[in-house]
Enzyme design. Sequence first.
Site, PDB file in Angstrom:
ATOM      1  N   LYS A 178       0.927  -1.298   0.160  1.00  0.00           N
ATOM      2  CA  LYS A 178      -0.051  -0.032  -0.161  1.00  0.00           C
ATOM      3  C   LYS A 178       0.846   1.236  -0.100  1.00  0.00           C
ATOM      4  O   LYS A 178       0.604   2.183  -0.761  1.00  0.00           O
ATOM      5  CB  LYS A 178      -0.931  -0.018   1.231  1.00  0.00           C
ATOM      6  N   ASN A 179       1.932   1.189   0.933  1.00  0.00           N
ATOM      7  CA  ASN A 179       2.763   2.663   1.168  1.00  0.00           C
ATOM      8  C   ASN A 179       3.667   2.707  -0.084  1.00  0.00           C
ATOM      9  O   ASN A 179       4.370   3.544  -0.057  1.00  0.00           O
ATOM     10  CB  ASN A 179       3.583   2.538   2.291  1.00  0.00           C
ATOM     11  N   ARG A 196      -8.499  -0.750   5.150  1.00  0.00           N
ATOM     12  CA  ARG A 196      -7.487   0.208   4.505  1.00  0.00           C
ATOM     13  C   ARG A 196      -6.067  -0.085   4.116  1.00  0.00           C
ATOM     14  O   ARG A 196      -5.526   0.303   3.027  1.00  0.00           O
ATOM     15  CB  ARG A 196      -7.264   1.310   5.501  1.00  0.00           C
ATOM     16  N   ASP A 256       5.341   0.499  12.070  1.00  0.00           N
ATOM     17  CA  ASP A 256       3.988  -0.223  11.666  1.00  0.00           C
ATOM     18  C   ASP A 256       3.876  -1.552  11.875  1.00  0.00           C
ATOM     19  O   ASP A 256       2.941  -2.399  11.577  1.00  0.00           O
ATOM     20  CB  ASP A 256       4.042  -0.190  10.110  1.00  0.00           C
ATOM     21  N   ARG A 292       1.041  14.425  13.299  1.00  0.00           N
ATOM     22  CA  ARG A 292       1.442  14.296  12.236  1.00  0.00           C
ATOM     23  C   ARG A 292       1.564  15.389  11.290  1.00  0.00           C
ATOM     24  O   ARG A 292       0.670  15.403  10.240  1.00  0.00           O
ATOM     25  CB  ARG A 292       0.801  13.012  11.454  1.00  0.00           C
ATOM     26  N   CYS A 352      -4.195  12.501  13.691  1.00  0.00           N
ATOM     27  CA  CYS A 352      -4.790  11.273  13.472  1.00  0.00           C
ATOM     28  C   CYS A 352      -4.703  10.411  14.886  1.00  0.00           C
ATOM     29  O   CYS A 352      -4.068  10.801  15.740  1.00  0.00           O
ATOM     30  CB  CYS A 352      -4.487  10.391  12.185  1.00  0.00           C
TER      31      CYS A 352
END
Length: 440
Positions: A22-23, A401, A309, A122, A117
């Site tokens: 995803k990233n 997500r 993560d 952030r 968030c």
Amino acid sequence: MDKFRITGGRSLKGSVSISGAKNSALPCMAAALLTPETVTLHNIPYVRDIITQRRLLEDLGATVLTPELRTHKINARNIELFEAPYELVKTMRASVLALGPLLARFGKAKVSLPGGCAIGTRPIDLHLAAFEKLGAEVRLEAGNVVARSPASGRLVGAEIHFDKVTVTGTENLMMAAALARGRTILHGAACEPEITDLAELLNKMGARISGAGTATIEIEGVEALGGGEHTIIPDRIETGTFMAAAAITRGELEIMDCQPKHLTCVIEQLSDVGVEIDEINSSKLHVRATKSLTAKDVTTEPYPRFPTDMQAQYMALMTQARGRSIIVETIFENRFMHGSELQRMGARIQIDGHKAILEGPTPLTGAPLLASDLRASASLVLAGLVAEGETVVDRVYHIDRGYEKIEAKLRAVGADIERIRESVTAPLSRTSVKDVAEVV
Ligand code: EPZ
């Protein structure tokens, strides 16, 4: 909102295939805004954030075709809008990755300032300061970042020093500098594999980038970029999550279509804890945990150190390891939300600012849980796999997500997990119908 119902106690066995990262897919999709020609991306993961990014590109005027499930053909010839609206940015911070390409190619961009968030404030101050270094005029207006390139039209190359390692900051500036006049040097750049993957795509499009993957990246700006075709790297965090799933259930998994070389630090950490990990080849891992696990401290740091993560998933694992472990989170100031949920299952965890102290092993009992963010939800699912009885994880839209069909992948290797859909009577919005149908 959808939930997961998990009955714990089964060891996972079998093989699982890892999706694209995803990233990496998110910045690579944004890079298509840099050129009027088509950019074709393969191995795109089928997750909610990709749908949001696709919607952003289409709202700006790009076309996104998907000849196959995981292939996106993006063409940004007819961009009419230069704005990433609040509605989208609030659902996905990575929308800020449109800023660099729009500014560099069109000389203007307006992006809603992403608020904080669940895991931290952030800010994007480092992105904005760096754009100013490239000659852009940047101002905040009604919650939006409004940026314009200098009167001469193009951004101008410069030396930029990042005070802090920022992944999307490095990506945004790499994309902007690719079309700037002259040379840009990024010092203190992030070294994540996703940065190298983006640089590879940009160079295929005609950019002149060297040093990606190191702390110093050099970009020789060019007048224009062409199209390109690129395959997105596997998701190292999804890989790490399944490694932890095998370990916490004392199972045995063959993890395919991954890239072990991006997980050196995670492999080392889990091996030290007592997990048996074999690198079968450059895209396959064999993970087994037959003996009891030993607690081991960890500190999250930028790549190539232990990724933030993976912190939540590691915490779940440490609840089942013998002894005391200390987890230090150095990247985000509020990334222990999963800790209090794990405590509700009986885990012995003390949170003290950036530090979490765990005692284990502790038997966990199933409970109703609330996911707060993407990786926290993965941690709760792992805990549910070993807990006594039934666990219900609410708000799994967080996990959708960034994980593709995680419950189906887990079920295929023996987990007792099912998705409980949002009740049919609930009011349905345009997005949820389309997305849920697409995602699951
Ligand atoms: C990327 O976020 C990832 N997201 C995150 O993954 C990941 O946790 C993070 O990098 C760190 O590895 C994507 O790639 C889309 P940062 P990013 O800028 O780029 C501070 C997931 O679970 N900072 O590297 O937003 C910031 O507050 C997600 O997939 C500033 O102070 O993170 C943080 O403390 C979650 N000013 C630290 O730097 C800035 O201008 C690192 O943030 C930028 C960042």
